[in-house]
Design an enzyme around this catalytic site. Structure first.
Site, PDB file in Angstrom:
ATOM      1  N   LYS A 162       0.843  -1.208   0.000  1.00 61.56           N
ATOM      2  CA  LYS A 162       0.000   0.000   0.000  1.00 61.56           C
ATOM      3  C   LYS A 162       0.873   1.250   0.000  1.00 61.56           C
ATOM      4  CE  LYS A 162      -3.836  -2.430   2.111  1.00 61.56           C
ATOM      5  NZ  LYS A 162      -4.466  -2.949   3.312  1.00 61.56           N
TER       6      LYS A 162
ATOM      7  N   ASP B 158     -11.330   2.666   3.749  1.00 62.37           N
ATOM      8  CA  ASP B 158     -11.552   1.216   3.682  1.00 62.37           C
ATOM      9  C   ASP B 158     -13.031   0.902   3.443  1.00 62.37           C
ATOM     10  OD1 ASP B 158      -9.594  -0.761   3.893  1.00 62.37           O
ATOM     11  OD2 ASP B 158      -9.262  -0.385   6.026  1.00 62.37           O
TER      12      ASP B 158
ATOM     13  N   GLN C 159      -4.781  -1.491   9.565  1.00 64.90           N
ATOM     14  CA  GLN C 159      -4.678  -2.822   8.970  1.00 64.90           C
ATOM     15  C   GLN C 159      -5.282  -3.878   9.898  1.00 64.90           C
ATOM     16  OE1 GLN C 159      -3.647  -3.376   5.882  1.00 64.90           O
ATOM     17  NE2 GLN C 159      -3.704  -5.600   5.948  1.00 64.90           N
TER      18      GLN C 159
HETATM   19  N1  GUN Z   1      -6.544  -6.781   6.013  1.00 61.25           N
HETATM   20  C1  GUN Z   1      -6.649  -7.485   4.851  1.00 61.25           C
HETATM   21  N2  GUN Z   1      -7.222  -6.717   3.889  1.00 61.25           N
HETATM   22  C2  GUN Z   1      -7.494  -5.524   4.452  1.00 61.25           C
HETATM   23  C3  GUN Z   1      -8.071  -4.324   3.960  1.00 61.25           C
HETATM   24  O1  GUN Z   1      -8.486  -4.216   2.799  1.00 61.25           O
HETATM   25  N3  GUN Z   1      -8.164  -3.297   4.842  1.00 61.25           N
HETATM   26  C4  GUN Z   1      -7.740  -3.390   6.134  1.00 61.25           C
HETATM   27  N4  GUN Z   1      -7.885  -2.332   6.933  1.00 61.25           N
HETATM   28  N5  GUN Z   1      -7.201  -4.506   6.629  1.00 61.25           N
HETATM   29  C5  GUN Z   1      -7.069  -5.556   5.789  1.00 61.25           C
END
Ligand code: GUN
Length: 304
Positions: free
Chosen positions: A71, A138, A115
């Site tokens: 990311k 998100d 996350q």
């Molecule tokens: N953990 C796995 N995929 C994601 C996601 O798209 N967003 C977040 N915040 N955590 C994750």
């Protein structure tokens, strides 16, 4: 000659050639979305408002560390300012909530991503709800989920939103189609069903208690598999020509010719022979999640 046994006429060859699905190239679709994001980011930066995304990682989950690194890298490539905050697994819930509050108040930050998964002593729902709805890139908050359910504009969860973009990339109209979503998670299955409904599909949601999955899948013009179990969908379950979107991220087991390699929820080989369009794993849905996260961050930055 037509009908002569053992001889492939040109018509037969044509039909055989048609018997593999068109590949939906998630890497290419994601690249084009990221290029648009980069243009939008450059325009905002030129006006003195560079878009910013904060990524908060708590603990040392190795998969999460990889996702977060990807990311941050994607932000750099798109000209989005990224702020990475890493904390020990022992961070208290109160301290994490205080960090979220500080990021909510930071005008340089337009999106906040905490996350998941979080360590067990932290209530993930509480943390998600602490993120300002204006920065919930998100799309996991109750506000964002409610907006989606009500057909209102809001941040859409990145993975299902990316799946929608992949379906749209086929050029096949969604309106009036029968879509079957397999899986009912809050992050993929449920929002996926609502997005398809919003696009005027007729939607069926299947899950672990569905009694005859194959009977439902056989009716589907669009299948989205998001359960996390390989071979959940096979070619013989599909309607010929169906659009197949594979959200699964699994590995082939020991003893399989491709043991240890990534695979989805769909048996690609058999499905590829029946579907009209299909996403590969890897290279299908996976790259779309980050592309849509960047797109949501730009939406947020352009609003504020
Ligand atoms: N953990 C796995 N995929 C994601 C996601 O798209 N967003 C977040 N915040 N955590 C994750």
């Amino acid at each position: 000659m037509p009908g002569q046994p053992g001889i492939f006429t040109s018509k037969t060859r044509f039909e055989l050639a048609k018997m593999t699905a068109q590949r939906i190239d998630g890497t290419a679709v994601a690249k084009s979305i990221r290029a648009q994001v980069a243009q939008r980011a450059a325009a905002l930066t030129a006006k003195g408002n560079q878009p910013g995304l904060a990524v908060v990682l708590v603990g040392d989950d190795s998969a999460s560390a990889v996702y977060v690194r990807n990311k941050i890298k994607a932000c750099e490539e798109a000209g989005v300012c990224s702020v990475l905050e890493k904390y020990e697994a022992s961070l208290s819930e109160a301290d994490l909530l205080a960090r979220v509050a500080a990021l909510n108040a930071d005008a340089r930050i337009h999106g906040i991503l905490v996350q998941m998964p979080l360590p067990k002593h932290i209530d993930a729902h509480k943390v998600i709800e602490a993120i300002s709805p204006k920065k919930d890139v998100d799309g996991f908050s109750l506000m964002s989920a409610g907006e989606l359910a009500s057909g209102l504009d809001g941040f859409k969860a990145c993975t299902p939103w990316g799946c929608m973009k992949l379906i749209e990339s086929t050029g096949v109209p969604i309106k009036g189609k029968h879509a079957v979503v397999i899986g009912r998670s809050n992050t993929v299955g449920k929002p996926m069903a609502l997005m398809l409904l919003q696009a005027n599909a007729t939607v069926t949601v299947c899950h672990s208690a569905t009694t005859d999955l194959a009977a439902h899948v056989r009716q589907a013009d669009i299948v989205v598999a998001a359960v996390g179990r390989r071979n959940t969908v096979t070619g013989e379950m599909l309607k010929p020509g169906a659009i197949v979107i594979d959200v699964g991220m699994n590995r082939h087991p020991e003893g399989h010719p491709n043991a240890g390699k990534l695979c989805g929820d769909v048996d690609f080989e058999s499905a590829n022979a029946v579907a009209g369009y299909i996403t590969p794993v890897p290279g299908g849905v996976g790259p779309m999640t980050i592309a849509m996260l960047l797109s949501n961050t730009l939406d947020s930055a352009e609003c504020g």
